[in-house]
Design an enzyme around this catalytic site. Structure first.
Site, PDB file in Angstrom:
ATOM      1  N   LYS A  20       0.859  -1.175   0.000  1.00 47.03           N
ATOM      2  CA  LYS A  20       0.000   0.000   0.000  1.00 47.03           C
ATOM      3  C   LYS A  20       0.904   1.236   0.000  1.00 47.03           C
ATOM      4  O   LYS A  20       1.943   1.244   0.673  1.00 47.03           O
ATOM      5  CB  LYS A  20      -0.881  -0.033   1.250  1.00 47.03           C
ATOM      6  CG  LYS A  20      -1.928   1.067   1.341  1.00 47.03           C
ATOM      7  CD  LYS A  20      -2.790   0.857   2.588  1.00 47.03           C
ATOM      8  CE  LYS A  20      -3.853   1.931   2.746  1.00 47.03           C
ATOM      9  NZ  LYS A  20      -4.677   1.687   3.949  1.00 47.03           N
ATOM     10  N   SER A  45      -9.582   1.753   3.166  1.00 46.89           N
ATOM     11  CA  SER A  45      -8.723   2.525   2.286  1.00 46.89           C
ATOM     12  C   SER A  45      -7.719   1.681   1.508  1.00 46.89           C
ATOM     13  O   SER A  45      -7.132   2.161   0.547  1.00 46.89           O
ATOM     14  CB  SER A  45      -7.956   3.574   3.095  1.00 46.89           C
ATOM     15  OG  SER A  45      -7.092   2.928   4.031  1.00 46.89           O
ATOM     16  N   SER A  92      -9.675  -0.565   7.498  1.00 48.75           N
ATOM     17  CA  SER A  92      -9.157  -0.361   6.140  1.00 48.75           C
ATOM     18  C   SER A  92      -8.499  -1.574   5.509  1.00 48.75           C
ATOM     19  O   SER A  92      -8.162  -1.548   4.328  1.00 48.75           O
ATOM     20  CB  SER A  92      -8.166   0.813   6.124  1.00 48.75           C
ATOM     21  OG  SER A  92      -8.883   2.025   6.100  1.00 48.75           O
TER      22      SER A  92
END
Ligand SMILES: [Zn+2]
Lengths: 495, 508
Positions: free
Chosen positions: A80, A155, A179
């Site tokens: 990420k 996210s 997330s």
């Protein structure tokens, strides 16, 4: 024959160990797949193919020479874009860090490189990890491989899309209020938020420091356990890193659930707004646990309903301070201004998106003199009550279960204009975040629209082994196939 | 009766003063990262991702800084908190890498102590509210561009201004993250002299503990003063002004004296004192408004979630308590009692950090009072001229003992001894060697002096005649001539004796 891109990480390791395939071949196959299909998904912000192939070649050389290699040698992995990577752009999905190249590697990244996992790229995310759909990325939204008109969740939307699509078998996500878990649920994956403090936060670009925790995303429970073992461990560079090592995870994975006490969180399964398909799959999964020998009881987390309110004070408060450093003075975007102050203001105005600004303002307000006690301090008291709720529930239960999210993946654009509806998607995941205890999402089937449903499994602090053991038993029983399918899926569209 | 009326009627005011003193700690590394603290490096070379506030980095508390905080707290008689916390003080400024400063707030490491200071009016006890830890900021230079037409001579180099007027600003983060202790006094101080005594004493304690080089001129110790006035006899505090930028004990005294006069003038004329921060200008000897605090600044303090509470092991605190060095007050008392120094000598020696050297010199045979005088006069002056600590002087205890012995056996006069000491401080070697090498030994050889005396009489018969005529003072000119002829090395008492003998004896 199964293509390399549909193998689990463990499966790839076996092929590599038997020398049936080289690391370069494995990595090249995944890079080719990304090149062929990421245009439909936009999972990656950048692909680091050259470095990946160089690292893979080095792994191959060491395998041939009989030199030692790491536990994840040759396995492609996506990060990420919230994790600092030395010399490689790290943007947090924000314009304000668009060209930012960190001078150092996050501890997690260093550990994974040492394990010889091959980093193939950085994945898209909601800006500064604030969002539940990946639509808050400053660059582009990411799509769900199961239905390209739907969001992958957020996210960590880019990481789950990449794993679900077969771009990588493993990815790292971060979880502040859900997330990792919610996007894993939306894409039929295993996503684990470990105990706060087991995975170093050094190099994880902070959203809310007391909640942020990196964790594994994979297509199987065993892969997730493996990745978590590789990434966790005490780090002297993180004062909140706990000294104890996580107990071994893979040894007890196959031990089954016979005799384990499983608590069904009453408040979560009875929530208004819980989609029928979600409720049905979750209830069936709980029934299977009972069938497998678990002792299933109902438990209550009476203060959990206040979790969202407390979270949306604590997280923005910490973020308002954490994001102060983005001012154009030292790195990242800089917009001109007639004075230093004007430059800083112009940079922040242009560099942050609407959701980030909203949370900075909420947090700034909540920390202000005269409001601190009513908001921030009060939210911390709620946090303590939720912690006590969990402690009481765990006196009776080894693990707690609930839906991961109230809905399956929603359509792009459906909730962008309604922040509150978006926030409520985190209602089941937030309580464990506030408690700092481990929680994960396990795919337990598809709803009537053919979209994956996730079961959340929660455990006490440092009890990841029992949590993963329950997940593995259910995974094995349900036999869920993580390959995206359906008329609007990547598989169909890209075929 | 309203306060205003009371103020108007009051003719006499007393000052209420509290001091906030920042002490830069002499740890090897910074407060929250492993950057070496090494002054004088090129700008931004003593930095790392942590102290530059790079995204994703985290602070880790420097244990040595905690130790220093505890030591100072113990020396000031404070309670050491079993658990204290770091907060974030949030405000935007370019020299703050994170745009928040990590600082202790409502749960500091040391609480409630006191410091006894000697003043002309006797001893005074000043309460210590707290001692807390924090990190220093970087340094900004706000520059007026010399090419932008503001008419600045480029030869002057950078023209510095305020941030709001600058064409550009330069920032050096070498200082960012250096550990500081802030020592906050109770508003117990009443005069400029007391404030000076408090600062001097605190500095002496810090030096004795070895936790900072405590240089006011260079900013490793910084002092802000909160000054307000109230009518004598009242207990309610008046509106205060905070005065900054005093970089010596002397300028602290001057600034407070000025501020008291300024506020007295305002109040006497019935005008209000404004709550504000004022800047002391050393050149003009005045204070001026830096910024007005219309409302209290809102720093949005909250506990830093990146750090865990500081919980020093009680056994460690006991260990630190047991290993505290003798503190200045005790050192002074000992020098007075056991070495017979005057209070002023003892204060001079301890204040200059020279007590250990004096002890050694006495052990090596030097008379205490005489050795103390050399230290508080010559050695201190030498250090002041060079801007170094007196204790850093290249003078050993055996040098000092040797010097006093050379004076005692009349090998050196006081004046010659001073010259010898200068050469010793210049690194030329032990006093006896210096005196020999430089030919500075005092001449007490009667034969040699008699020849010089005869020559002086022969050279100035008029003076000699005046002495013979009974003018005793006229002998001075002849003594001077002998001293000059012997380059100051003649034993003056012996010269005087010889001259007097020669000129008052009957001609024979
Ligand atoms: Zn540093």
């Amino acid at each position: 024959m199964t293509p390399l891109t549909r193998h689990s990480a463990m499966g790839l390791r076996q092929l590599l160990e038997r020398r049936e395939v080289s690391a370069v071949e494995v990595v090249q196959a995944h890079l080719d797949h990304i090149a062929a299909s990421d245009g439909h998904l936009s999972a990656f912000l950048r692909v680091t193919g050259e470095q990946a192939l160089a690292h893979a070649a080095d792994v191959d050389r060491r395998i041939t020479a009989g030199e030692p290699t790491g536990t994840l040698a040759g396995v492609p992995l996506a990060l990420k874009d919230v994790l600092a990577t030395r010399g490689i752009e790290t943007t947090c999905g924000s314009k304000i860090l668009e060209s930012y190249r960190p001078p150092y590697d996050a501890t997690v990244v260093r550990r994974l490189r040492e394990a010889d996992a091959i980093v193939v790229g950085k994945t898209n995310m909601d800006e500064f990890a604030m969002g539940s759909s990946c639509e808050n990325s400053a660059f582009f939204p990411t799509r769900n491989p199961w239905d390209l008109e739907r969001v992958p969740g957020g996210s960590s939307g880019g990481s789950v899309a990449a794993v679900a699509a077969g771009h990588v078998p493993l990815a790292i996500g971060t979880d502040t209020g859900g997330s990792i878990r919610q996007p894993a649920a939306f894409t039929g994956l295993v996503g684990v938020k470990p105990t706060y403090g087991t995975v170093s936060r050094y190099g994880l670009i902070a959203f809310a420091s007391s909640l942020d925790q990196a964790g594994p995303i994979a297509r199987t429970v065993t892969d997730a356990a493996w990745l978590l073992e590789a990434m966790s461990g005490h780090d002297p560079l993180d004062s909140t890193s706990i000294p104890e090592a996580l107990p071994g995870l893979r040894g007890t994975l196959e031990a089954g659930v016979d005799g384990l006490r499983v608590g069904v969180v009453r408040e979560f399964l009875g929530t208004d707004g819980l989609q029928a398909g979600v409720k049905a799959r979750v209830t069936e999964a709980i029934d299977r646990l009972a069938e497998l020998g678990a002792d299933v009881v109902e438990v209550s987390l009476p203060h959990a309903v206040y979790g969202v309110s407390a979270y949306y004070l604590i997280a923005p408060s910490e973020c308002s301070s954490n994001l102060s450093r983005y001012d154009g003075v030292r790195y990242g975007l800089r917009c001109d201004g007639s004075t230093a102050e004007a430059m800083m203001a112009a940079t922040r105005e242009a560099g942050f998106g609407a959701e980030v600004k909203r949370r900075i303002m909420i947090g700034t307000y909540a920390l202000s003199a005269g409001y601190y006690d009513a908001y921030y301090a009060q939210a911390q008291r709620v946090r303590t009550l939720i912690l006590r709720d969990f402690a009481a529930a765990h006196e009776r239960c080894d693990v707690l279960v609930s839906p991961t999210a109230p809905t399956t993946a929603f359509r792009l654009g459906d909730k962008v204009s309604d922040p509150l509806a978006m926030y409520l998607n985190d209602v089941f995941t937030i309580p464990s975040s506030l408690a700092g205890s481990p929680a994960m999402s396990l795919p337990v089937g598809l709803d009537d629209d053919g979209l994956p449903v996730g079961l959340q499994i929660m455990a006490p602090v440092l009890c990841e082994p029992v949590m993963l053991r329950v997940a593995r038993a259910l995974e094995s029983d349900l036999g869920f196939d993580p390959a995206p399918r359906g008329p609007n899926s990547l598989t169909e569209v890209a075929a | 009766m309203s306060t205003t009326t009371a103020l108007e009627q009051a003719t006499r005011f007393e000052a209420v003063i509290g001091l906030e003193i920042h002490v830069q700690l002499a740890t090897r590394t910074k407060m929250f990262c492993s950057c070496a603290i090494d002054f004088g490096g090129e700008p931004n070379t003593r930095t790392c991702p942590v102290c530059l506030g790079q995204p994703g980095t985290l602070p880790v508390v420097n244990r040595r800084a905690v130790e220093y905080a505890i030591r100072l707290g113990l020396a000031l008689g404070c309670q050491i908190a079993p658990s204290s916390q770091f907060h974030r003080k949030n405000y935007f400024y370019p020299d703050m890498p994170k745009n928040y400063q990590i600082s202790q707030y409502d749960v500091p490491i040391c609480l409630g102590g006191e410091l006894t200071v000697a003043t002309d009016a006797g001893e005074r006890r000043v309460g210590i509210t707290r001692v807390h830890m924090e990190e220093d900021t970087g340094k900004s230079l706000h520059v007026l561009d010399t090419t932008s037409g503001v008419g600045v001579d480029p030869a002057e180099g950078l023209r510095v201004t305020r941030i709001s007027d600058a064409d550009y600003s330069l920032v050096d983060y070498n200082r960012a993250g250096i550990p500081l202790l802030e020592v906050v006094s109770e508003p117990d101080i009443r005069t400029a002299t007391e404030a000076q005594a408090y600062l001097t004493e605190l500095r002496a304690i810090v030096l004795a503990l070895g936790i900072s080089d405590a240089k006011l001129e260079e900013g490793s110790m910084r002092c802000d003063a909160n000054v307000s006035l109230r009518p004598v006899g009242h207990t309610v505090f008046g509106t205060r002004a905070e005065v900054k930028n005093m970089n010596s004990v002397r300028s602290l005294g001057r600034a407070i004296t000025y501020e008291i006069a300024r506020q007295t003038d305002l109040l006497t004329r019935g005008e209000p004192v404004v709550q504000e921060t004022r800047h002391w200008n050393e050149a003009t000897g005045t204070t001026s408004t830096l910024r007005v605090k219309e409302t209290t600044e809102d720093y949005r303090y909250f506990p830093d979630p990146d750090l865990v509470p500081v919980q020093p092991d009680p056994a460690w605190v006991d260990e630190l308590r047991a290993s505290l060095p003798q503190l200045p007050a005790a050192r002074r008392a000992r020098l007075v009692e056991s070495l017979g120094l005057s209070g002023q000598q003892a204060a001079g020696v301890v204040g200059a950090g020279l007590a250990p050297l004096l002890d050694e010199a006495v052990a090596a045979g030097a008379p205490a009072a005489e050795a103390a005088n050399w230290l508080t006069n010559e050695v201190t002056a030498w250090a002041n001229e060079r801007g170094v600590e007196p204790a850093a002087a290249p003078l050993t205890a055996s040098h000092l003992a040797e010097l006093t012995a050379l004076v005692a056996d009349q090998t050196l006069s006081k004046k010659l001894a001073r010259q010898v000491l200068d050469r010793v401080l210049a690194g030329e070697g032990p006093p006896r060697e210096v005196a020999a090498a430089r030919g500075l030994a005092q001449i007490s050889d009667t034969g040699e002096l008699e020849r010089a005396v005869d020559a002086a009489i022969a050279a100035d018969p008029a003076a000699a005649q005046r002495v013979r005529d009974g003018n005793r003072k006229a002998v001075g000119a002849l003594v001077g001539a002998v001293m000059k002829a012997t380059k100051g090395q003649a034993n003056p008492a012996l010269v005087n004796e010889l001259l007097t003998g020669r000129l008052t004896a009957p001609d024979g």
